[in-house]
Design a protein around this motif. Structure first.
Motif, PDB file in Angstrom:
ATOM      1  N   ASP A 107      26.971   6.408   3.997  1.00  0.00           N
ATOM      2  CA  ASP A 107      25.883   5.265   5.207  1.00  0.00           C
ATOM      3  C   ASP A 107      24.657   5.392   4.541  1.00  0.00           C
ATOM      4  OD1 ASP A 107      24.752   8.178   5.602  1.00  0.00           O
ATOM      5  OD2 ASP A 107      25.621   8.391   7.351  1.00  0.00           O
ATOM      6  N   LEU A 108      23.318   4.667   5.531  1.00  0.00           N
ATOM      7  CA  LEU A 108      22.091   4.656   4.127  1.00  0.00           C
ATOM      8  C   LEU A 108      20.491   5.728   5.407  1.00  0.00           C
ATOM      9  CD1 LEU A 108      21.851   0.805   3.831  1.00  0.00           C
ATOM     10  CD2 LEU A 108      22.269   2.689   1.995  1.00  0.00           C
ATOM     11  N   HIS A 110      19.596   6.974   9.515  1.00  0.00           N
ATOM     12  CA  HIS A 110      19.014   8.344   9.688  1.00  0.00           C
ATOM     13  C   HIS A 110      17.738   7.427   9.009  1.00  0.00           C
ATOM     14  CE1 HIS A 110      21.990  10.757  10.207  1.00  0.00           C
ATOM     15  NE2 HIS A 110      22.709  10.452   9.289  1.00  0.00           N
ATOM     16  N   ILE A 111      16.356   7.792   9.642  1.00  0.00           N
ATOM     17  CA  ILE A 111      14.753   7.099   9.164  1.00  0.00           C
ATOM     18  C   ILE A 111      14.563   8.127   9.136  1.00  0.00           C
ATOM     19  CG2 ILE A 111      13.238   5.757   9.687  1.00  0.00           C
ATOM     20  CD1 ILE A 111      14.647   3.972  11.741  1.00  0.00           C
ATOM     21  N   LEU A 112      13.768   9.132   7.948  1.00  0.00           N
ATOM     22  CA  LEU A 112      12.968  10.023   7.738  1.00  0.00           C
ATOM     23  C   LEU A 112      11.584   9.806   7.593  1.00  0.00           C
ATOM     24  CD1 LEU A 112      15.086  12.011   4.917  1.00  0.00           C
ATOM     25  CD2 LEU A 112      15.204  12.128   8.262  1.00  0.00           C
ATOM     26  N   VAL A 113      10.337  10.381   8.359  1.00  0.00           N
ATOM     27  CA  VAL A 113       9.387   9.932   7.921  1.00  0.00           C
ATOM     28  C   VAL A 113       8.497  10.836   7.372  1.00  0.00           C
ATOM     29  CG1 VAL A 113       6.897   8.890   9.628  1.00  0.00           C
ATOM     30  CG2 VAL A 113       9.006   8.314   9.857  1.00  0.00           C
ATOM     31  N   THR A 114       7.401  10.423   6.704  1.00  0.00           N
ATOM     32  CA  THR A 114       7.207  11.725   6.182  1.00  0.00           C
ATOM     33  C   THR A 114       5.860  12.208   6.358  1.00  0.00           C
ATOM     34  OG1 THR A 114       5.860  11.008   4.303  1.00  0.00           O
ATOM     35  CG2 THR A 114       8.107  11.219   3.940  1.00  0.00           C
ATOM     36  N   HIS A 115       5.128  11.341   7.592  1.00  0.00           N
ATOM     37  CA  HIS A 115       4.299  11.543   7.843  1.00  0.00           C
ATOM     38  C   HIS A 115       3.763  11.077   9.287  1.00  0.00           C
ATOM     39  CE1 HIS A 115       2.357  10.476   4.533  1.00  0.00           C
ATOM     40  NE2 HIS A 115       1.107   9.767   5.384  1.00  0.00           N
ATOM     41  N   CYS A 116       2.680  10.442   9.710  1.00  0.00           N
ATOM     42  CA  CYS A 116       2.734  10.178  10.944  1.00  0.00           C
ATOM     43  C   CYS A 116       1.330   9.106  10.512  1.00  0.00           C
ATOM     44  CB  CYS A 116       2.723  10.166  12.429  1.00  0.00           C
ATOM     45  SG  CYS A 116       2.417   8.934  13.680  1.00  0.00           S
ATOM     46  N   HIS A 117       0.941   8.246   9.380  1.00  0.00           N
ATOM     47  CA  HIS A 117      -0.152   7.687   9.267  1.00  0.00           C
ATOM     48  C   HIS A 117       0.819   6.052   8.901  1.00  0.00           C
ATOM     49  CE1 HIS A 117      -2.447  10.311   6.516  1.00  0.00           C
ATOM     50  NE2 HIS A 117      -2.994  11.085   8.464  1.00  0.00           N
ATOM     51  N   VAL A 168       0.972  -1.164   0.070  1.00  0.00           N
ATOM     52  CA  VAL A 168      -0.426  -0.245  -0.343  1.00  0.00           C
ATOM     53  C   VAL A 168       0.965   1.095   0.358  1.00  0.00           C
ATOM     54  CG1 VAL A 168      -1.980  -1.184   1.067  1.00  0.00           C
ATOM     55  CG2 VAL A 168      -0.132   0.019   2.136  1.00  0.00           C
ATOM     56  N   SER A 169       2.246   1.457   0.044  1.00  0.00           N
ATOM     57  CA  SER A 169       2.924   2.389   0.513  1.00  0.00           C
ATOM     58  C   SER A 169       4.322   1.922  -0.004  1.00  0.00           C
ATOM     59  CB  SER A 169       3.183   3.005   1.643  1.00  0.00           C
ATOM     60  OG  SER A 169       3.458   1.856   2.518  1.00  0.00           O
ATOM     61  N   ASN A 170       5.337   2.907   0.162  1.00  0.00           N
ATOM     62  CA  ASN A 170       6.607   2.528  -0.713  1.00  0.00           C
ATOM     63  C   ASN A 170       7.641   2.996   0.552  1.00  0.00           C
ATOM     64  OD1 ASN A 170       5.959   1.408  -2.981  1.00  0.00           O
ATOM     65  ND2 ASN A 170       5.938   3.498  -4.118  1.00  0.00           N
ATOM     66  N   ALA A 171       8.699   3.140   0.818  1.00  0.00           N
ATOM     67  CA  ALA A 171       9.947   3.499   1.336  1.00  0.00           C
ATOM     68  C   ALA A 171      10.486   3.662   0.338  1.00  0.00           C
ATOM     69  CB  ALA A 171      10.157   2.321   2.096  1.00  0.00           C
ATOM     70  N   TYR A 172      11.416   4.163   0.975  1.00  0.00           N
ATOM     71  CA  TYR A 172      12.975   4.807  -0.231  1.00  0.00           C
ATOM     72  C   TYR A 172      14.254   4.911   0.384  1.00  0.00           C
ATOM     73  CZ  TYR A 172       9.177   6.767  -2.714  1.00  0.00           C
ATOM     74  OH  TYR A 172       7.673   6.255  -3.811  1.00  0.00           O
ATOM     75  N   ARG A 230      15.237  -0.534  15.708  1.00  0.00           N
ATOM     76  CA  ARG A 230      15.819  -1.589  17.112  1.00  0.00           C
ATOM     77  C   ARG A 230      16.718  -2.796  16.606  1.00  0.00           C
ATOM     78  NH1 ARG A 230      10.540  -2.782  19.037  1.00  0.00           N
ATOM     79  NH2 ARG A 230      10.246  -3.672  17.801  1.00  0.00           N
ATOM     80  N   ILE A 231      16.837  -2.784  15.488  1.00  0.00           N
ATOM     81  CA  ILE A 231      17.643  -3.201  13.820  1.00  0.00           C
ATOM     82  C   ILE A 231      18.547  -2.226  14.308  1.00  0.00           C
ATOM     83  CG2 ILE A 231      18.230  -4.150  11.579  1.00  0.00           C
ATOM     84  CD1 ILE A 231      14.266  -4.728  12.200  1.00  0.00           C
ATOM     85  N   THR A 232      18.105  -1.533  13.614  1.00  0.00           N
ATOM     86  CA  THR A 232      19.327  -0.148  12.834  1.00  0.00           C
ATOM     87  C   THR A 232      20.057   0.160  13.760  1.00  0.00           C
ATOM     88  OG1 THR A 232      17.799   0.791  12.616  1.00  0.00           O
ATOM     89  CG2 THR A 232      18.076  -0.745  11.075  1.00  0.00           C
ATOM     90  N   GLY A 233      19.037   1.013  15.351  1.00  0.00           N
ATOM     91  CA  GLY A 233      20.142   2.278  15.958  1.00  0.00           C
ATOM     92  C   GLY A 233      20.017   3.584  15.117  1.00  0.00           C
ATOM     93  N   ALA A 234      19.311   3.211  14.315  1.00  0.00           N
ATOM     94  CA  ALA A 234      19.011   4.857  13.111  1.00  0.00           C
ATOM     95  C   ALA A 234      18.589   6.111  14.063  1.00  0.00           C
ATOM     96  CB  ALA A 234      18.731   4.876  11.809  1.00  0.00           C
ATOM     97  N   ALA A 235      18.712   6.796  13.988  1.00  0.00           N
ATOM     98  CA  ALA A 235      18.046   8.459  14.165  1.00  0.00           C
ATOM     99  C   ALA A 235      16.958   8.743  13.411  1.00  0.00           C
ATOM    100  CB  ALA A 235      19.152   9.300  14.849  1.00  0.00           C
TER     101      ALA A 235
END
Length: 86
Positions: free
Chosen positions: A27-28, A58-65, A17-21, A77-82
């Motif tokens: 780093d990623l 880094h994890i960027l979340v575009t919105h909280c849906h 239903v959605s995509n991630a990038y 938890r898996i990555t320890g990313a900010a």
């Protein structure tokens, strides 16, 4: 799950239903985390690029849906990313 390169170094992970990038650099950076339970698919995509999940810095979340932020806690938890969200 389909991993598709959009432009060099930027990849779309089709999660249903959605995509991630994923944005590659030293780093990623992950943009969005998909619905709850999408973590394993995202980690497989990272491995398909020949990278390690711990390389996500880094994890960027575009919105909280739920279809964009649903796997945020799992991936942190898996990555320890900010994580960042507006």
């Amino acid at each position: 799950m389909i991993l598709k390169e959009i432009v060099p170094g930027v990849h779309s992970i089709q999660l249903g239903v959605s995509n991630a990038y994923l944005i590659e650099g030293y780093d990623l950076t992950l943009v969005d985390t998909g619905s709850p339970g999408s973590g394993a698919q995202i980690m497989r995509a990272v491995q398909m690029l020949g990278r390690s999940p711990r390389e996500i810095a880094h994890i960027l979340v575009t919105h909280c849906h739920p279809d964009h932020a649903g796997s945020l806690a799992e991936i942190k938890r898996i990555t320890g990313a900010a994580a960042y969200m507006h």
